[in-house]
Scaffold this active site. Structure first.
Site, PDB file in Angstrom:
ATOM      1  N   SER A 144       0.852  -1.194   0.000  1.00 58.45           N
ATOM      2  CA  SER A 144       0.000   0.000   0.000  1.00 58.45           C
ATOM      3  C   SER A 144       0.880   1.233   0.000  1.00 58.45           C
ATOM      4  O   SER A 144       2.067   1.174   0.331  1.00 58.45           O
ATOM      5  CB  SER A 144      -0.925   0.018   1.229  1.00 58.45           C
ATOM      6  OG  SER A 144      -0.170   0.112   2.420  1.00 58.45           O
ATOM      7  N   GLU A 149      -8.931   3.018 -10.115  1.00 54.47           N
ATOM      8  CA  GLU A 149      -7.918   3.874 -10.739  1.00 54.47           C
ATOM      9  C   GLU A 149      -7.753   3.532 -12.216  1.00 54.47           C
ATOM     10  O   GLU A 149      -7.770   2.359 -12.600  1.00 54.47           O
ATOM     11  CB  GLU A 149      -6.572   3.706 -10.046  1.00 54.47           C
ATOM     12  CG  GLU A 149      -6.538   4.209  -8.609  1.00 54.47           C
ATOM     13  CD  GLU A 149      -5.160   4.041  -8.005  1.00 54.47           C
ATOM     14  OE1 GLU A 149      -4.209   4.676  -8.507  1.00 54.47           O
ATOM     15  OE2 GLU A 149      -5.022   3.245  -7.055  1.00 54.47           O
ATOM     16  N   ASP A 154      -7.278   7.165  -1.091  1.00 53.21           N
ATOM     17  CA  ASP A 154      -6.453   8.322  -0.719  1.00 53.21           C
ATOM     18  C   ASP A 154      -6.828   9.568  -1.521  1.00 53.21           C
ATOM     19  O   ASP A 154      -6.980  10.657  -0.964  1.00 53.21           O
ATOM     20  CB  ASP A 154      -4.971   8.016  -0.975  1.00 53.21           C
ATOM     21  CG  ASP A 154      -4.418   6.951  -0.052  1.00 53.21           C
ATOM     22  OD1 ASP A 154      -5.030   6.716   1.003  1.00 53.21           O
ATOM     23  OD2 ASP A 154      -3.374   6.367  -0.382  1.00 53.21           O
ATOM     24  N   THR A 155      -6.941   9.402  -2.826  1.00 57.34           N
ATOM     25  CA  THR A 155      -7.200  10.561  -3.680  1.00 57.34           C
ATOM     26  C   THR A 155      -8.569  11.165  -3.406  1.00 57.34           C
ATOM     27  O   THR A 155      -8.798  12.334  -3.686  1.00 57.34           O
ATOM     28  CB  THR A 155      -7.099  10.169  -5.163  1.00 57.34           C
ATOM     29  OG1 THR A 155      -8.093   9.184  -5.470  1.00 57.34           O
ATOM     30  CG2 THR A 155      -5.728   9.610  -5.481  1.00 57.34           C
ATOM     31  N   GLY A 163       2.360   2.843  -2.171  1.00 52.70           N
ATOM     32  CA  GLY A 163       3.537   2.857  -3.023  1.00 52.70           C
ATOM     33  C   GLY A 163       4.741   2.123  -2.486  1.00 52.70           C
ATOM     34  O   GLY A 163       5.815   2.147  -3.110  1.00 52.70           O
ATOM     35  N   ARG A 165       3.079  10.530   5.126  1.00 54.72           N
ATOM     36  CA  ARG A 165       1.939  11.425   4.972  1.00 54.72           C
ATOM     37  C   ARG A 165       1.318  11.681   6.348  1.00 54.72           C
ATOM     38  O   ARG A 165       0.839  10.769   7.002  1.00 54.72           O
ATOM     39  CB  ARG A 165       0.916  10.779   4.033  1.00 54.72           C
ATOM     40  CG  ARG A 165      -0.117  11.718   3.497  1.00 54.72           C
ATOM     41  CD  ARG A 165      -0.861  11.094   2.326  1.00 54.72           C
ATOM     42  NE  ARG A 165      -1.499   9.845   2.676  1.00 54.72           N
ATOM     43  CZ  ARG A 165      -1.540   8.765   1.897  1.00 54.72           C
ATOM     44  NH1 ARG A 165      -0.941   8.762   0.732  1.00 54.72           N
ATOM     45  NH2 ARG A 165      -2.167   7.675   2.290  1.00 54.72           N
ATOM     46  N   GLU A 201      -5.887  -0.099 -11.021  1.00 51.90           N
ATOM     47  CA  GLU A 201      -6.039  -0.803  -9.749  1.00 51.90           C
ATOM     48  C   GLU A 201      -7.401  -0.496  -9.152  1.00 51.90           C
ATOM     49  O   GLU A 201      -8.132   0.388  -9.623  1.00 51.90           O
ATOM     50  CB  GLU A 201      -4.940  -0.401  -8.760  1.00 51.90           C
ATOM     51  CG  GLU A 201      -3.552  -0.846  -9.180  1.00 51.90           C
ATOM     52  CD  GLU A 201      -2.517  -0.658  -8.089  1.00 51.90           C
ATOM     53  OE1 GLU A 201      -1.497  -1.357  -8.155  1.00 51.90           O
ATOM     54  OE2 GLU A 201      -2.719   0.188  -7.199  1.00 51.90           O
TER      55      GLU A 201
END
Length: 393
Positions: A149, A257, A277-278, A151, A356, A270
């Site tokens: 997850s 995505e 998140d986005t 990245g 983050r 994906e």
């Protein structure tokens, strides 16, 4: 009162818990470490290794939840089938969670079973298999762990000299006990976007307006609505999202995505069976209901009268400048002097460089200049901890 067992208590889980508490739901937040963000707003908390099937079983028996909501990948997901058979609702479904927690399962479903357009891909468990796959794919190519997850373990490989390091990075970045990688062709895309898709218990599949986003190292750095896309491309994306979510089943919000190529082709990338998140951009009043409110309504079977774009908006991440075993010193003054701006600090108890830690949200009228809003959000995100959202981790 319904009781939800939340498996994974990060920042997305925290916003989901806030939405659940506003609806009078009891939430038990779980994670492998204490004081995770969602635990700070939940009714109860449990700290245990969710990859330990017996420990997961014990927590379910202790709390007897009506609903289990997974928020992360590192869960002993095969145990969810038994809970579902007992009558506990698993979100979106035990099948969906098992498929989407592993890139092999979801990619094979999308490409081989449903015939959706995806990047060309191979799997590898050994370095020799990996080198052979790379020779088939060609360079540049993208390497990812099958289970990860944010990245972790993802990299771009430009030539054969980089293969061994990329393979090791993917193996090291794998979550759980799955030690296998996926290697994909590099798509020369114009942009990436997320289509938040809502499947309901007693209603049609709904779509949020598409969200543009930028990732660095496989991790989201900024997102925005509206994302301008042709009607033809939007219909392609909606069709693919509807097909894959229907095949997996259950009621949920899904982050689907896509790549949009320079020729206008939409390519499936994906899928996540939960808030994305986005989609945090929806916390900035872009849509009438945030992705977390939509998720909760889908989970509880509550009606959704409609999803409407109300403002143009964008988000930019706040990244940690250091390693610290404790809270950071957040500087909010400059960001909060700007109108039409919101800051959300996640409350993570530990910091790692590039982790983050929060998000800045900026919004305006529907006809606002989105590029100007994006620049504003990135500028203000940098002021909070002194780190540009595009810094290398």
């Amino acid at each position: 009162m319904k009781k939800i067992l939340l498996l994974g208590s990060g920042e997305l889980g925290k916003e989901f818990v806030i939405a659940a508490k506003r609806a009078g739901v009891h939430v038990v937040a779980c994670d492998h470490y204490d004081n995770a963000p969602a635990m700070q707003v939940a009714d109860e908390r449990e700290v245990f290794d969710m990859l330990d099937g017996d420990a997961l079983e014990a927590i379910v028996r202790k709390h007897c939840p009506d609903i289990i909501v997974p928020e992360i990948e590192a869960i002993r997901t095969e145990r969810l089938f038994a809970f579902e058979e007992e009558g506990i609702q698993v979100v979106p479904s035990a099948k969906a969670v098992n498929y989407t927690m592993n890139r092999r399962a979801i990619r094979d479903l999308a490409s081989r079973e449903l015939g959706l357009r995806t990047a060309k891909y191979f799997y590898a468990k050994t370095l020799d298999e990996f080198r052979k796959a790379a020779s088939e794919i060609g360079f540049p190519c993208v390497v990812k762990p099958l289970m990860s997850s944010s990245g972790h373990g993802q990299s771009y490989v430009h030539n054969s000299d980089e293969l061994e390091a990329a393979f090791q990075e993917a193996m090291d970045g794998s979550r759980g006990d799955v030690k296998e990688v996926i290697i994909e062709e590099f798509i020369d895309f114009d942009s990436e976007f997320t289509l938040l898709t809502v499947t309901q218990k007693n209603g049609p599949t709904l779509f949020c307006p598409p969200i543009g986003h930028v990732q660095k190292g496989g991790d989201y750095r900024e997102s925005w609505q509206p994302y301008r896309i042709s009607e033809s491309a939007l219909r392609q994306a909606q069709h693919m999202a509807a097909e894959v979510t229907k095949a997996l089943g259950g009621a949920s919000i899904w982050g689907v995505e896509f790549f949009l190529t320079k020729s206008g082709e939409v390519i499936f990338s994906e899928l996540s069976p939960r808030p994305h998140d986005t989609g945090m951009v929806t916390l900035g009043h872009t849509t009438n209901l945030s992705e977390f409110e939509l998720h909760l309504r889908a989970v509880l079977g509550l009606p959704i009268a409609g999803i409407h774009l109300e403002h143009a908006g964008c988000s930019a991440v706040v990244l940690s400048p250091e390693e610290k075993d404790g809270p950071l010193d957040y500087h909010l003054d400059e960001a909060l002097t700007e109108d039409y701006t919101r800051v959300r600090i996640f409350g993570k108890p530990k910091a790692h460089f590039g982790r983050r830690m929060g998000v800045v949200l900026c919004y305006g009228d529907l006809d606002a200049d989105v590029d100007a809003l994006r620049n504003k959000a990135k500028r203000l995100a940098t002021t909070i901890l002194g780190v540009d959202p595009y810094v290398e981790k």
